[in-house]
Design a protein around this motif. Structure first.
Motif, PDB file in Angstrom:
ATOM      1  N   ASP A  38      31.277  72.855  84.748  1.00 21.72           N
ATOM      2  CA  ASP A  38      31.075  72.864  83.295  1.00 21.72           C
ATOM      3  C   ASP A  38      30.284  71.611  82.909  1.00 21.72           C
ATOM      4  N   GLY A  78      32.171  62.620  80.947  1.00 22.09           N
ATOM      5  CA  GLY A  78      33.356  62.073  81.598  1.00 22.09           C
ATOM      6  C   GLY A  78      33.092  61.712  83.047  1.00 22.09           C
ATOM      7  N   MET A  79      32.375  62.581  83.748  1.00 23.05           N
ATOM      8  CA  MET A  79      31.997  62.294  85.134  1.00 23.05           C
ATOM      9  C   MET A  79      31.107  61.063  85.175  1.00 23.05           C
ATOM     10  N   GLN A 131      39.260  63.439  88.861  1.00 20.13           N
ATOM     11  CA  GLN A 131      38.552  64.288  89.829  1.00 20.13           C
ATOM     12  C   GLN A 131      37.305  63.591  90.353  1.00 20.13           C
ATOM     13  N   THR A 132      36.570  62.930  89.474  1.00 20.07           N
ATOM     14  CA  THR A 132      35.381  62.184  89.897  1.00 20.07           C
ATOM     15  C   THR A 132      35.783  61.035  90.811  1.00 20.07           C
ATOM     16  N   ASP A 169      31.606  68.521  81.160  1.00 15.26           N
ATOM     17  CA  ASP A 169      32.288  67.426  81.846  1.00 15.26           C
ATOM     18  C   ASP A 169      31.337  66.304  82.250  1.00 15.26           C
ATOM     19  N   LEU A 186      28.613  70.476  88.822  1.00 15.69           N
ATOM     20  CA  LEU A 186      29.682  70.611  87.833  1.00 15.69           C
ATOM     21  C   LEU A 186      29.904  72.080  87.488  1.00 15.69           C
ATOM     22  N   PRO A 211      36.300  71.654  89.864  1.00 14.04           N
ATOM     23  CA  PRO A 211      35.431  71.422  88.710  1.00 14.04           C
ATOM     24  C   PRO A 211      34.160  70.646  89.038  1.00 14.04           C
ATOM     25  N   GLY A 267      42.034  66.451  85.244  1.00 13.71           N
ATOM     26  CA  GLY A 267      41.098  65.678  84.436  1.00 13.71           C
ATOM     27  C   GLY A 267      39.856  65.261  85.189  1.00 13.71           C
ATOM     28  N   ILE A 268      38.722  65.317  84.494  1.00 13.75           N
ATOM     29  CA  ILE A 268      37.441  65.039  85.131  1.00 13.75           C
ATOM     30  C   ILE A 268      37.344  63.597  85.627  1.00 13.75           C
ATOM     31  N   GLN A 321      24.904  72.285  86.599  1.00 18.00           N
ATOM     32  CA  GLN A 321      26.046  73.155  86.333  1.00 18.00           C
ATOM     33  C   GLN A 321      25.891  74.359  87.250  1.00 18.00           C
TER      34      GLN A 321
END
Length: 124
Positions: free
Chosen positions: A80, A86-87, A49-50, A83, A78, A115, A45-46, A106
């Motif tokens: 994608d 969310g980031m 991950q962030t 994301d 990123l 990601p 999950g973003i 991106q």
């Protein structure tokens, strides 16, 4: 003069680069993937991950007695752009006004299939 910065609190460099460099009162932190240094794994999950990428940045800054409040510039890569929101939601929880300047891109691919990757410049 430049001084390398290294900590076990962030993933080891996977190539010929330093986790960070101190030069002229500024700290340049290499791009941090969302790899947990204890397990070598990337969380799902973003948001997680962030969080992990920012935790890695923070660990490197802490080696110089600094924190995210010292950051003046970040770059977010990123895999994608979908994301981004969310980031950005997690990112906003870690930085206070005046916010650092930031670029976000991106990219086609990141190391280890990650990601996202975040790098920064901080000032003592």
């Amino acid at each position: 003069m430049k001084e390398p910065i290294s900590t076990a609190g962030a993933p080891a460099a996977i190539g010929p680069y330093s986790q960070g460099i101190l030069a002229g009162g500024m700290v340049f932190v290499s791009g941090q993937l969302p790899v947990d240094p204890a397990t070598g794994k990337i969380p799902e999950g973003i948001a997680a991950q962030t969080e992990q990428a920012l935790k890695n940045l923070s660990a490197i800054l802490a080696e110089q007695g600094m924190g995210l409040e010292n950051v003046v510039k970040t770059t977010v890569f990123l895999a994608d752009m979908g994301d981004f929101a969310g980031m950005n939601e997690v990112y906003a929880k870690h930085f206070k006004a005046p916010y650092p300047s930031r670029s976000a891109f991106q990219v086609a691919k990141l190391p280890l299939g990650a990601p996202l990757e975040i790098e920064c410049i901080a000032v003592k």
